[in-house]
Design an enzyme around this catalytic site. Structure first.
Site, short mmCIF file in Angstrom:
data_model
loop_
_atom_site.label_atom_id
_atom_site.label_comp_id
_atom_site.label_asym_id
_atom_site.label_seq_id
_atom_site.Cartn_x
_atom_site.Cartn_y
_atom_site.Cartn_z
N LYS A 147 0.78 -1.10 -0.16
CA LYS A 147 0.09 0.04 0.21
C LYS A 147 0.83 1.44 -0.10
O LYS A 147 0.59 2.15 -0.72
CB LYS A 147 -0.76 0.13 1.35
CG LYS A 147 -1.86 -0.72 1.34
CD LYS A 147 -2.87 -0.46 2.46
CE LYS A 147 -1.98 -0.61 3.77
NZ LYS A 147 -1.85 -2.35 4.19
N THR A 148 1.80 1.31 0.89
CA THR A 148 2.68 2.55 1.19
C THR A 148 3.38 2.81 -0.20
O THR A 148 3.37 3.94 -0.92
CB THR A 148 3.56 2.56 2.29
OG1 THR A 148 2.79 2.30 3.43
CG2 THR A 148 4.45 3.77 2.38
N GLU A 192 -3.57 6.20 1.48
CA GLU A 192 -3.48 4.65 1.58
C GLU A 192 -4.61 4.36 2.63
O GLU A 192 -4.54 4.92 3.83
CB GLU A 192 -2.12 4.77 2.28
CG GLU A 192 -1.80 3.33 2.82
CD GLU A 192 -0.31 2.97 3.51
OE1 GLU A 192 0.37 4.13 3.09
OE2 GLU A 192 -0.31 2.18 4.40
#
Ligand code: EPU
Length: 784
Positions: A147-148, A192
């Site tokens: 995600k990041t 995110e």
């Protein structure tokens, strides 16, 4: 504006409540993005909370925050106007118009209690972020892994594509400047989405990018179905496109049937398809097709096939937002990693040190695969499990996650905010890895020792990876800093000499106790030794010389700085010239005795009984059989503290019983001893006497020779004997039954046990006989 507090806008399970909740969000969105208020953040140092604080400051609010720790982020935010408190106090709720709290904050937090009792608007972090997003066209990046990186990549590509996005991601992102940014000019807000606590369902984005869905966070969710329910709700609440990873079965099943779903991946049916992937050292290149039509080639400068996958999602999303393909690929080529995502901490021809946040088995596998593709000789991994609940739930999967690593060191669990689970430790994972038939795994429960153990096993050509979401990266950082020095030391000693990190000194002392030497160096020549002295002076590094370690007690914390062990080459030369024998500092005194015998020189037989080297013998004016070193010395060659060499004759040297001050600040290179011509038979008789004395009066067990100097009035051994202390012990350190002045190591004794025993003996001698015993053995190093 009046806000509905948490009490009325609480968990949105009934349709009625859901409606009220939506209303509350619209209010909250206006409150946060069009008005200015006093807002307090509880747990502001967390990576997500600090990003939110940054956004709220940029939106013009008066922001305060509390946390029990300070970080570089809280310091940065303070410079931007955050009022930071290092304690959670009830009064923080009183002075705020609204309170936002992190999911790591416990229910009994005084600020939460006060806010609840006085009906103060109280929101979770994700609720606040989702409400801010509502003022823009939201893009949520969600999934278990990546995600990041992917949200940072998205924000970067949109920014380079001229869309002026705002963003909110969960880590420091050097290429974006900060982890969160509010841009008045742009329409889009890239965030995110955190699936760990169910708050993903707060978001109502325009677009969603779904990376992967699998079992995770089983401390919160009962099973995969519950996780999928939250993702399904997010997908339902997405008004525009859902971009999804078609190669991930759970994601494909959940997203595939939805209208306006756009797939990406390597599968033939992917709308945006990647092919011909070539992985390189720290990047990759691959072809991209859109519904069968070739768009062109993309290049990444972040490693691993998993990042090709992430990039395909970003390409799909950015293309749907009408950013031209060549612009997308130009920005992807420039993209650099977020902190702790395959972050290179040290790189040289010999070693590569990389830190990664991977803490789920799938992430570990992907990171190890990327690391392996770099093609270094060995892959050495240190892993700190994150959370007891994850360790328990996924221990099987962890067992098979490290197949690509040659060596694995597992430390204990980083609890995050969890209480321990009985029986769940780092060993749980070690056992699973062993069960999986991996033979290179070791367990080091003490985090602080991990860098030492890994550092000591290093070989040229190693890639060292630290993995975990806790604080294991600090161990890699210590190792990286020490490797800088190690490599300089290696350059000084050249191919000939040895340099090792964190060498256990228990391997280099006859007592077999002692912690590690920070830097262990074995020079072969006087010139190298001189260069080492100068290097240590210039770098302000302490330098300690160790010979055979026969008269040495190293404390359990080891020796900081450079430990020089002169060995081989110049230091083990022994030459006989007439009645003179010259031996290098690394020559054993016993060898001097036998070289003298071979040249029919007498008077040096007593040296047969001394376990030390010439250097050590000089340093303490060692003695036996009523003789002492300097009775036979004619010349000493040494290096001073500047690395210059000198030679001094016996009459220029000041010497005492068991003490030679010159070598307290200088370093022995060699000594010349003088013997007298003698009959071989006579020499042999004296050698036998010495051997016999040793054999009959001294223990053979591991020891440091005599512990105490002999007081003027009585030999120390006799005194200890008379005091009845023989065979007394502390742990595995014991006074020898054979000789009272020897402490023996019965196996795995620690330096602190030996030191305690020494203190016990001294205090009994003081109390009962008024004698102040002085140690002969040299005590060095740091306590543990
Ligand atoms: N004694 C006892 N009980 C004991 C030990 C010794 O009554 O448990 C008596 C002996 O019977 C003897 C006297 O104490 O009458 C002295 O003992 P020893 O002859 O063994 O010599 P030492 O003074 O204890 C010195 C060196 C040793 C060296 C020996 C042999 C010192 C501090 N020690 O020991 O050196 O090996 O002579 O020549 O000077 C060392 O420095 O590390 C070392 C072992």
């Amino acid at each position: 504006m009046k806000l509905t507090s948490e009490a009325t806008a609480a968990r949105a399970d009934s349709p009625h409540k859901k409606f009220r909740r939506r209303d509350a969000f619209s209010d909250l969105s206006r409150f946060l993005t069009t008005e200015q208020h006093r807002i307090h953040l509880v747990g502001v140092a967390g990576s997500g909370m600090s990003g939110l604080a940054g956004l709220l400051i940029e939106l013009g609010h008066a922001v305060s925050g509390s946390d029990k720790v300070t970080t570089t982020e809280t310091e940065r935010l303070q410079r931007l106007g955050l009022r930071f408190h290092e304690q959670h106090l009830a009064e923080h709720a009183d002075t705020a118009d609204l309170v936002v709290f992190s999911s790591a904050i416990k229910d009994d937090n005084p600020i939460l209690l006060t806010a609840r009792s006085c009906g103060k608007p109280l929101f979770r972090r994700a609720e606040a972020v989702a409400a801010i997003m509502q003022a823009k066209r939201g893009i949520v990046i969600a999934g278990m892994h990546g995600k990041t990186t992917t949200s940072a990549m998205t924000a970067h590509v949109l920014r380079e594509g001229g869309l002026h996005p705002s963003h909110y991601v969960g880590a420091e992102i050097p290429i974006l400047g900060t982890n969160a940014y509010w841009n008045e000019r742009g329409e889009y807000f890239v965030a995110e989405g955190d699936e760990s606590d169910g708050t993903l369902r707060c978001f109502h984005p325009e677009h969603a990018l779904i990376l992967n869905i699998e079992e995770e966070h089983l401390d919160f969710y009962p099973d995969l179905a519950a996780i999928e329910k939250v993702f399904a709700q997010l997908i339902d609440q997405t008004s525009g496109s859902v971009l999804y990873n078609v190669d991930d079965p759970n994601t494909a099943r959940l997203c595939g049937k939805r209208k306006r779903a756009v797939s990406y991946g390597f599968s033939e049916q992917a709308d945006y398809r990647g092919a011909d992937v070539e992985l390189r050292n720290f990047g990759s290149s691959f072809l991209v097709f859109r519904r069968g039509e070739k768009l062109g080639q993309a290049t990444l400068n972040v490693p691993g096939e998993h990042n090709v996958h992430n990039a395909l999602g970003v390409i799909a999303l950015a293309s749907e937002l009408a950013i031209p393909f060549d612009k997308i690929t130009a920005s992807l080529r420039k993209f650099e990693h977020a902190r702790r995502r395959f972050e290179i901490k040290y790189a040289s021809d010999r070693f590569l040190l990389v830190d990664d946040y991977a803490h789920h088995p799938t992430e570990i596998r992907a990171t190890l695969r990327a690391a392996k593709s770099i093609g270094r000789r060995r892959l050495v991994t240190m892993f700190q499990p994150h959370r007891f609940s994850r360790t328990r739930a996924l221990c099987r999967e962890f067992g098979s996650a490290f197949d690509d690593a040659d060596r694995v060191m597992i430390t204990d669990v980083y609890p995050a905010s969890e209480p321990p689970i009985p029986g769940i430790t780092g060993r749980t994972i070690v056992d699973e890895i062993v069960r999986h038939a991996h033979h290179g795994v070791t367990y080091q429960p003490h985090l602080q020792s991990v860098h030492r153990d890994v550092g000591n096993m290093l070989e040229a050509g190693d890639l060292v990876l630290s993995l975990g979401a806790g604080n294991i990266h600090e161990q890699l950082e210590i190792l990286a800093a020490d490797l800088v020095i190690t490599e300089k030391l290696k350059a000084i000693v050249g191919e000939e000499g040895e340099v090792r990190l964190y060498e256990p000194l228990s391997n280099h002392t006859t007592l077999r106790v002692g912690g590690p030497a920070q830097f262990w160096v074995e020079p072969r020549t006087e010139q190298t030794f001189a260069d080492l002295i100068r290097f240590c002076r210039d770098e302000h590094l302490p330098l300690f010389v160790i010979g055979r370690g026969s008269n040495l007690l190293v404390r359990d914390g080891g020796i900081r700085g450079v430990v020089v062990h002169p060995r081989g080459g110049d230091f083990e030369k022994i030459e006989v010239d007439g009645c003179e024998i010259t031996g290098g500092a690394g020559v054993k005194l016993r060898q001097v005795a036998y070289a003298a015998r071979a040249a029919n020189l007498g008077g040096l037989e007593w040296m047969e009984g001394i376990p030390g080297t010439v250097g050590g013998g000089l340093r303490m004016n060692a003695g036996a059989m009523g003789a002492q070193t300097f009775e036979n010395v004619t010349r000493v060659r040494y290096l001073d503290a500047e690395g210059n060499s000198h030679v001094k004759n016996r009459d220029e040297l000041e010497v005492f019983y068991r003490r030679f001050p010159l070598l307290e600040k200088n370093f022995a290179v060699s000594a010349t001893f003088c013997g007298q011509p003698a009959e071989r038979a006579e020499i042999d008789t004296r050698l036998r006497e010495s051997q016999e004395k040793r054999r009959t009066t001294q223990p053979v067990a591991k020891s440091a020779g005599c512990i105490f100097k002999n007081p003027a009035t009585i030999p120390a051994g006799k005194l200890v004997d008379e005091l009845g202390l023989k065979n007394s012990r502390v742990g595995n350190a014991r006074v020898s039954r054979v000789h009272g002045n020897f402490i023996v190591n019965d196996g795995d004794a620690t330096a602190s046990e030996v030191l305690e025993l020494i203190d016990d003996i001294k205090s009994v001698a003081r109390q009962k006989r008024g004698i102040e015993l002085e140690t002969e053995v040299e005590i060095v190093g740091e306590p543990e």
